[in-house]
Design a protein around this motif. Structure first.
Motif, short mmCIF file in Angstrom:
data_model
loop_
_atom_site.label_atom_id
_atom_site.label_comp_id
_atom_site.label_asym_id
_atom_site.label_seq_id
_atom_site.Cartn_x
_atom_site.Cartn_y
_atom_site.Cartn_z
N ASP A 252 0.80 -1.23 0.00
CA ASP A 252 0.00 0.00 0.00
C ASP A 252 0.83 1.28 0.00
O ASP A 252 0.30 2.38 0.19
CB ASP A 252 -1.00 0.05 1.18
CG ASP A 252 -2.17 -0.88 0.98
OD1 ASP A 252 -2.26 -1.53 -0.07
OD2 ASP A 252 -3.03 -0.96 1.89
N TYR A 253 2.14 1.15 -0.21
CA TYR A 253 2.98 2.36 -0.35
C TYR A 253 2.54 3.14 -1.59
O TYR A 253 2.48 4.37 -1.58
CB TYR A 253 4.44 1.94 -0.46
CG TYR A 253 5.43 3.08 -0.50
CD1 TYR A 253 5.79 3.75 0.68
CD2 TYR A 253 6.03 3.47 -1.69
CE1 TYR A 253 6.71 4.79 0.65
CE2 TYR A 253 6.95 4.50 -1.73
CZ TYR A 253 7.28 5.16 -0.56
OH TYR A 253 8.19 6.19 -0.60
N LEU A 254 2.23 2.42 -2.67
CA LEU A 254 1.68 3.02 -3.88
C LEU A 254 0.18 2.78 -3.92
O LEU A 254 -0.31 1.77 -3.41
CB LEU A 254 2.35 2.43 -5.13
CG LEU A 254 3.88 2.51 -5.17
CD1 LEU A 254 4.42 1.83 -6.42
CD2 LEU A 254 4.34 3.97 -5.11
N LYS A 255 -0.54 3.68 -4.57
CA LYS A 255 -2.00 3.69 -4.48
C LYS A 255 -2.66 3.29 -5.79
O LYS A 255 -2.38 3.87 -6.84
CB LYS A 255 -2.47 5.10 -4.09
CG LYS A 255 -3.97 5.26 -3.93
CD LYS A 255 -4.31 6.67 -3.48
CE LYS A 255 -5.80 6.90 -3.37
NZ LYS A 255 -6.48 5.99 -2.44
N SER A 256 -3.53 2.28 -5.72
CA SER A 256 -4.38 1.91 -6.85
C SER A 256 -5.71 2.63 -6.68
O SER A 256 -6.47 2.33 -5.76
CB SER A 256 -4.59 0.40 -6.90
OG SER A 256 -5.42 0.03 -7.98
N THR A 257 -5.98 3.59 -7.55
CA THR A 257 -7.08 4.53 -7.36
C THR A 257 -8.28 4.19 -8.23
O THR A 257 -8.13 3.83 -9.40
CB THR A 257 -6.59 5.96 -7.70
OG1 THR A 257 -5.45 6.26 -6.89
CG2 THR A 257 -7.67 6.99 -7.44
N LEU A 258 -9.47 4.34 -7.66
CA LEU A 258 -10.69 4.17 -8.44
C LEU A 258 -10.77 5.23 -9.53
O LEU A 258 -10.39 6.39 -9.32
CB LEU A 258 -11.92 4.29 -7.54
CG LEU A 258 -12.19 3.15 -6.55
CD1 LEU A 258 -13.38 3.51 -5.66
CD2 LEU A 258 -12.43 1.84 -7.27
N HIS A 259 -11.27 4.84 -10.68
CA HIS A 259 -11.48 5.78 -11.78
C HIS A 259 -12.65 5.29 -12.62
O HIS A 259 -13.06 4.13 -12.52
CB HIS A 259 -10.21 5.93 -12.63
CG HIS A 259 -9.63 4.64 -13.11
ND1 HIS A 259 -8.93 3.76 -12.29
CD2 HIS A 259 -9.63 4.02 -14.34
CE1 HIS A 259 -8.54 2.71 -12.96
NE2 HIS A 259 -8.96 2.84 -14.21
N GLU B 22 4.34 -10.64 -3.65
CA GLU B 22 4.48 -10.59 -2.20
C GLU B 22 5.23 -9.32 -1.82
O GLU B 22 5.93 -8.74 -2.64
CB GLU B 22 5.20 -11.82 -1.67
CG GLU B 22 6.55 -12.09 -2.28
CD GLU B 22 7.16 -13.40 -1.80
OE1 GLU B 22 6.70 -13.92 -0.77
OE2 GLU B 22 8.09 -13.89 -2.46
N CYS B 23 5.08 -8.89 -0.61
CA CYS B 23 5.58 -7.59 -0.17
C CYS B 23 7.06 -7.40 -0.50
O CYS B 23 7.90 -8.26 -0.19
CB CYS B 23 5.37 -7.45 1.34
SG CYS B 23 5.85 -5.85 1.98
N LEU B 24 7.35 -6.28 -1.15
CA LEU B 24 8.74 -5.95 -1.48
C LEU B 24 9.53 -5.67 -0.19
O LEU B 24 8.99 -5.10 0.76
CB LEU B 24 8.78 -4.71 -2.38
CG LEU B 24 8.15 -4.87 -3.77
CD1 LEU B 24 8.06 -3.52 -4.46
CD2 LEU B 24 8.95 -5.85 -4.61
N ALA C 31 8.99 -2.67 11.14
CA ALA C 31 8.21 -2.86 12.37
C ALA C 31 6.96 -1.99 12.39
O ALA C 31 5.92 -2.38 12.95
CB ALA C 31 9.10 -2.56 13.58
N GLN C 32 7.03 -0.82 11.81
CA GLN C 32 5.87 0.09 11.78
C GLN C 32 4.93 -0.20 10.61
O GLN C 32 3.80 0.30 10.58
CB GLN C 32 6.34 1.55 11.69
CG GLN C 32 6.96 2.10 12.97
CD GLN C 32 8.34 1.53 13.23
OE1 GLN C 32 9.15 1.43 12.30
NE2 GLN C 32 8.60 1.13 14.47
N HIS C 33 5.37 -1.00 9.65
CA HIS C 33 4.57 -1.30 8.47
C HIS C 33 4.56 -2.80 8.21
O HIS C 33 5.27 -3.31 7.34
CB HIS C 33 5.14 -0.56 7.24
CG HIS C 33 5.20 0.92 7.42
ND1 HIS C 33 6.32 1.56 7.94
CD2 HIS C 33 4.29 1.90 7.16
CE1 HIS C 33 6.10 2.86 7.98
NE2 HIS C 33 4.88 3.09 7.51
N PRO C 34 3.76 -3.54 8.99
CA PRO C 34 3.69 -4.98 8.80
C PRO C 34 3.07 -5.33 7.44
O PRO C 34 2.36 -4.53 6.84
CB PRO C 34 2.80 -5.45 9.95
CG PRO C 34 1.97 -4.24 10.30
CD PRO C 34 2.86 -3.06 10.06
#
Length: 353
Positions: A268-275, A312-314, A320-323
């Motif tokens: 979720d670092y990058l955003k997939s936005t509704l359009h 899978e997560c890069l 620790a703050q971003h599981p």
């Protein structure tokens, strides 16, 4: 044809000049472009890319080819019909065949309800000739001479741009290896789509009796979009969920957006936005006393990881703050979940059109 119009406020959809990436050999300069790109994709999920590497001459030819295709009779276009069901996404789809939505649970009853409001568009899908799982469905050469040769060439020219953008985004995310994502994106699982929205009375959309393309996110890695000057593409405002703002056509630019799988890859670092695609915002986009919409043409290029790629997560996107937020999933499994209700398993006997 091609992309024309005035740029919107950069505060809504940022504009990135990609010539600085393409022309520079400086690591610092390239990293600066990469950071600008990923910052835009974090805040909005959509960005205008100018000086992307495709010539205006090539884009004009692409739009001219698209118009010649959709000017054919329905009978001629149906010489390359979209295969039954959602598994293979190639060939010609007549107006009303495809239904785009954000629904993912696969309930056929819900699918029937969604189809009560038809999508007023037609499309033609092209992929790599080396993708055995998604075989191309071609028109006879005599029906539209040169179509296969041009769209195949354009497909791979778009892939060159896509790979450069993926390299930049990989560095912008914080990975040292610019080739990290490229290893999962050979280009053989991408999709070139030629889209035509025929003229329709505006009242049909205003009464919700019909739609152009309802709000949705793309499910691949990134999408490159080239649009004509008609307008109608809207992007959800990142600051106000449920509010959509116009992605106004901009001269010489493509619109790039993040897809669901890249959002999952980046935790979720990058955003997939509704359009969505709806009525154009400007009154001069209508013709006649009946306020009939102008025909709209657009060309999206969907960039997807190879079928068995494990998303899978890069490593740069978790601490620790971003599981980790998502379970690993292959591209093929996620695609099938998202596409399940996009096309009916059994086509209607009579094509709408």
């Amino acid at each position: 044809m091609g992309s024309v119009g005035e740029a919107p406020s950069p505060s809504t959809i940022p504009v990135i000049d990609f010539s600085r990436w393409n022309a520079s050999t400086s690591k610092a300069e390239r990293l600066a472009v990469a950071k600008e790109l990923t910052d835009a994709c974090r805040r909005v999920g959509f960005v205008y890319i100018i000086n992307h590497g495709l010539s205006q001459e090539l884009l004009d030819e692409a739009f001219d080819t698209s118009k010649r295709l959709f000017d054919l009779s329905l009978e001629e276009k149906m010489q390359a019909p979209h295969p039954d069901g959602p598994e293979v996404h190639r060939g010609y789809s007549y107006p009303g065949l495809e239904k785009v939505s954000q629904y993912m649970d696969g309930d056929e009853h819900v699918g029937e309800q969604l189809r009560q409001v038809g999508d007023c568009k037609e499309s033609y899908e092209v992929g790599s000739e080396e993708n055995a799982q998604q075989p191309n469905v071609w028109l006879p050469e005599s029906t539209l001479p040169g179509f296969k040769d041009f769209t195949t060439r354009f497909y791979w020219e778009c892939n060159k741009v896509a790979q450069s953008l993926l390299q930049a985004m990989t560095l912008g995310i914080g990975l040292d290896d610019a080739e990290y994502l490229i290893k999962y994106h050979s280009g053989h699982n991408n999709q070139l789509r030629l889209l035509h929205y025929p003229p329709v009375p505006a009242a049909q959309f205003e009464s919700q009796a019909a739609a152009r393309m309802p709000a949705h996110s793309d499910w691949g890695s990134i999408t490159l979009l080239f649009q004509d000057d008609c307008g109608g593409l809207e992007v959800e405002d990142p600051k106000t969920p449920g509010k959509f703002v116009p992605a106004t056509p901009m001269t010489g630019a493509c619109v790039m957006n993040v897809g669901d799988l890249l959002m999952r890859w980046s935790n979720d670092y990058l955003k997939s936005t509704l359009h969505r695609v709806t009525l154009p915002a400007l009154s001069d986009r209508f013709e006649g006393d009946q306020r009939v919409t102008r025909a709209r043409y657009s060309i999206p290029y969907f960039v997807s990881a190879d079928t068995e790629s494990l998303v899978e997560c890069l490593p740069a996107c978790t601490d620790a703050q971003h599981p980790v937020k998502y379970e690993p999933v292959t591209q093929d499994v996620y695609r099938k979940v998202r596409a399940k209700l996009q096309y009916p398993t059994t086509k209607p006997v009579t094509a709408a059109g």
